[in-house]
Enzyme design. Structure first.
Site, PDB file in Angstrom:
ATOM      1  N   CYS A 250       1.014  -1.643   0.390  1.00  0.00           N
ATOM      2  CA  CYS A 250      -0.097   0.352  -0.460  1.00  0.00           C
ATOM      3  C   CYS A 250       0.325   1.434   0.362  1.00  0.00           C
ATOM      4  O   CYS A 250       2.367   1.359  -0.543  1.00  0.00           O
ATOM      5  CB  CYS A 250      -1.323   0.183   1.140  1.00  0.00           C
ATOM      6  SG  CYS A 250      -0.268   0.492   3.115  1.00  0.00           S
TER       7      CYS A 250
ATOM      8  N   ASN B 287       2.287   1.619   4.766  1.00  0.00           N
ATOM      9  CA  ASN B 287       2.570   0.265   5.058  1.00  0.00           C
ATOM     10  C   ASN B 287       2.805   0.648   6.480  1.00  0.00           C
ATOM     11  O   ASN B 287       3.256  -0.121   7.352  1.00  0.00           O
ATOM     12  CB  ASN B 287       3.684  -0.161   4.931  1.00  0.00           C
ATOM     13  CG  ASN B 287       4.579  -1.632   5.102  1.00  0.00           C
ATOM     14  OD1 ASN B 287       5.450  -1.911   5.768  1.00  0.00           O
ATOM     15  ND2 ASN B 287       3.148  -2.724   4.714  1.00  0.00           N
TER      16      ASN B 287
ATOM     17  N   CYS C 299      -1.186   0.695   7.219  1.00  0.00           N
ATOM     18  CA  CYS C 299      -2.991   0.619   7.414  1.00  0.00           C
ATOM     19  C   CYS C 299      -3.129  -0.335   6.895  1.00  0.00           C
ATOM     20  O   CYS C 299      -3.141  -1.573   6.821  1.00  0.00           O
ATOM     21  CB  CYS C 299      -3.835   1.802   7.148  1.00  0.00           C
ATOM     22  SG  CYS C 299      -3.109   3.499   7.777  1.00  0.00           S
ATOM     23  N   ARG C 300      -3.694  -0.789   5.134  1.00  0.00           N
ATOM     24  CA  ARG C 300      -4.229  -1.914   4.499  1.00  0.00           C
ATOM     25  C   ARG C 300      -2.699  -2.463   4.120  1.00  0.00           C
ATOM     26  O   ARG C 300      -3.275  -3.935   4.709  1.00  0.00           O
ATOM     27  CB  ARG C 300      -4.354  -1.274   3.018  1.00  0.00           C
ATOM     28  CG  ARG C 300      -5.874  -0.083   3.056  1.00  0.00           C
ATOM     29  CD  ARG C 300      -5.658   0.408   2.172  1.00  0.00           C
ATOM     30  NE  ARG C 300      -4.436   1.688   1.970  1.00  0.00           N
ATOM     31  CZ  ARG C 300      -4.355   1.420   0.939  1.00  0.00           C
ATOM     32  NH1 ARG C 300      -5.320   2.119   0.140  1.00  0.00           N
ATOM     33  NH2 ARG C 300      -2.962   2.834   0.479  1.00  0.00           N
ATOM     34  N   SER C 301      -1.989  -2.481   4.137  1.00  0.00           N
ATOM     35  CA  SER C 301      -1.311  -3.602   3.519  1.00  0.00           C
ATOM     36  C   SER C 301      -0.686  -4.444   4.707  1.00  0.00           C
ATOM     37  O   SER C 301      -0.463  -5.548   4.422  1.00  0.00           O
ATOM     38  CB  SER C 301      -0.030  -3.739   2.444  1.00  0.00           C
ATOM     39  OG  SER C 301       1.210  -2.407   3.507  1.00  0.00           O
TER      40      SER C 301
ATOM     41  N   ASP D 262      -8.462   4.141   0.851  1.00  0.00           N
ATOM     42  CA  ASP D 262      -7.166   4.572   1.850  1.00  0.00           C
ATOM     43  C   ASP D 262      -8.344   4.793   3.697  1.00  0.00           C
ATOM     44  O   ASP D 262      -9.041   5.051   3.238  1.00  0.00           O
ATOM     45  CB  ASP D 262      -6.565   5.202   1.364  1.00  0.00           C
ATOM     46  CG  ASP D 262      -5.281   5.809   2.546  1.00  0.00           C
ATOM     47  OD1 ASP D 262      -5.280   5.949   3.523  1.00  0.00           O
ATOM     48  OD2 ASP D 262      -4.393   7.177   1.893  1.00  0.00           O
TER      49      ASP D 262
HETATM   50  P1  4NP Z   1      -2.132   2.933   4.048  1.00  0.00           P
HETATM   51  O1  4NP Z   1      -1.945   4.019   4.232  1.00  0.00           O
HETATM   52  O2  4NP Z   1      -1.587   2.992   3.346  1.00  0.00           O
HETATM   53  O3  4NP Z   1      -2.611   1.448   4.188  1.00  0.00           O
HETATM   54  O4  4NP Z   1      -0.615   2.266   5.193  1.00  0.00           O
HETATM   55  C1  4NP Z   1      -2.124   5.041   4.868  1.00  0.00           C
HETATM   56  C2  4NP Z   1      -1.047   5.834   5.865  1.00  0.00           C
HETATM   57  C3  4NP Z   1      -0.505   6.499   6.033  1.00  0.00           C
HETATM   58  C4  4NP Z   1      -0.522   8.045   4.704  1.00  0.00           C
HETATM   59  C5  4NP Z   1      -0.863   7.782   3.497  1.00  0.00           C
HETATM   60  C6  4NP Z   1      -1.982   6.668   4.201  1.00  0.00           C
HETATM   61  N1  4NP Z   1       0.131   9.236   4.898  1.00  0.00           N
HETATM   62  O5  4NP Z   1       0.032  10.030   4.001  1.00  0.00           O
HETATM   63  O6  4NP Z   1       1.246   9.328   5.855  1.00  0.00           O
END
Ligand code: 4NP
Length: 161
Positions: A12, A15, A17-19, A129
């Site tokens: 994602c 790294n 939340c989703r992955s 997201d």
């Molecule tokens: P992820 O979510 O891609 O599912 O880990 C996010 C975590 C942090 C951010 C964006 C998406 N960020 O902009 O910091």
């Protein structure tokens, strides 16, 4: 790990939340099926903002409530070697898939795709997201990831001797 027969990398943006959720859920399902030693499982981000950080507290809490433990995971950024070391690299959304296609070394033989390719019963193609949203977003991530990880495990199982 002793030469696993399959390898899957979930990707994602951050790294956190989703992955990592996908990594934790898929590892749990693989362990339950007695296949954890036969599949290399990891996750990474296309962005490097959170390198070294544990998963988002909201993601960990939502996963914990469903019996998945993400506490040992630390964020990392995808590296060129990942395209040699994993035979399947699954992005959470189109943006991340486009990013992966853009950085994949020419020599890479890794198969790239979307995680939700393995949830054919779902209309959604992307895991949204949840970072800037509320708690419900993390529940939706778990619903989608669960279904796709179950489908993925079935598919890999068919290819194991
Ligand atoms: P992820 O979510 O891609 O599912 O880990 C996010 C975590 C942090 C951010 C964006 C998406 N960020 O902009 O910091």
């Amino acid at each position: 790990m002793d030469r696993p027969e399959h390898s899957v990398l979930f990707v994602c943006l951050g790294n956190i939340c989703r992955s990592p959720t996908a990594e934790g859920v898929f590892r749990h399902l693989a362990r339950e099926a007695g296949l954890e030693e036969r599949i290399r499982i990891d996750s990474a981000g296309t962005g490097g903002y959170h390198i070294g950080a544990p998963p988002d507290a909201r993601a960990m809490a939502a996963a914990q409530a469903r019996g998945y433990d993400l506490a040992a995971i630390r964020a990392r950024k995808i590296a060129p070697e990942d395209f040699e070391q994993f035979n399947l690299i699954l992005a959470m959304d189109e943006d991340n898939l486009v990013h992966l296609r853009g950085i994949a070394p020419e020599t890479s033989r890794a198969r790239l795709g979307l995680l939700l390719d393995y949830a054919p019963g779902r209309q959604e193609r992307e895991v949204p997201d949840p970072y800037y949203g509320g708690r419900n977003g993390f529940e939706q991530v778990l619903d989608l990831v669960n279904e796709a990880c179950a489908g993925l495990l079935e598919e890999l199982r068919r290819n194991l001797p």
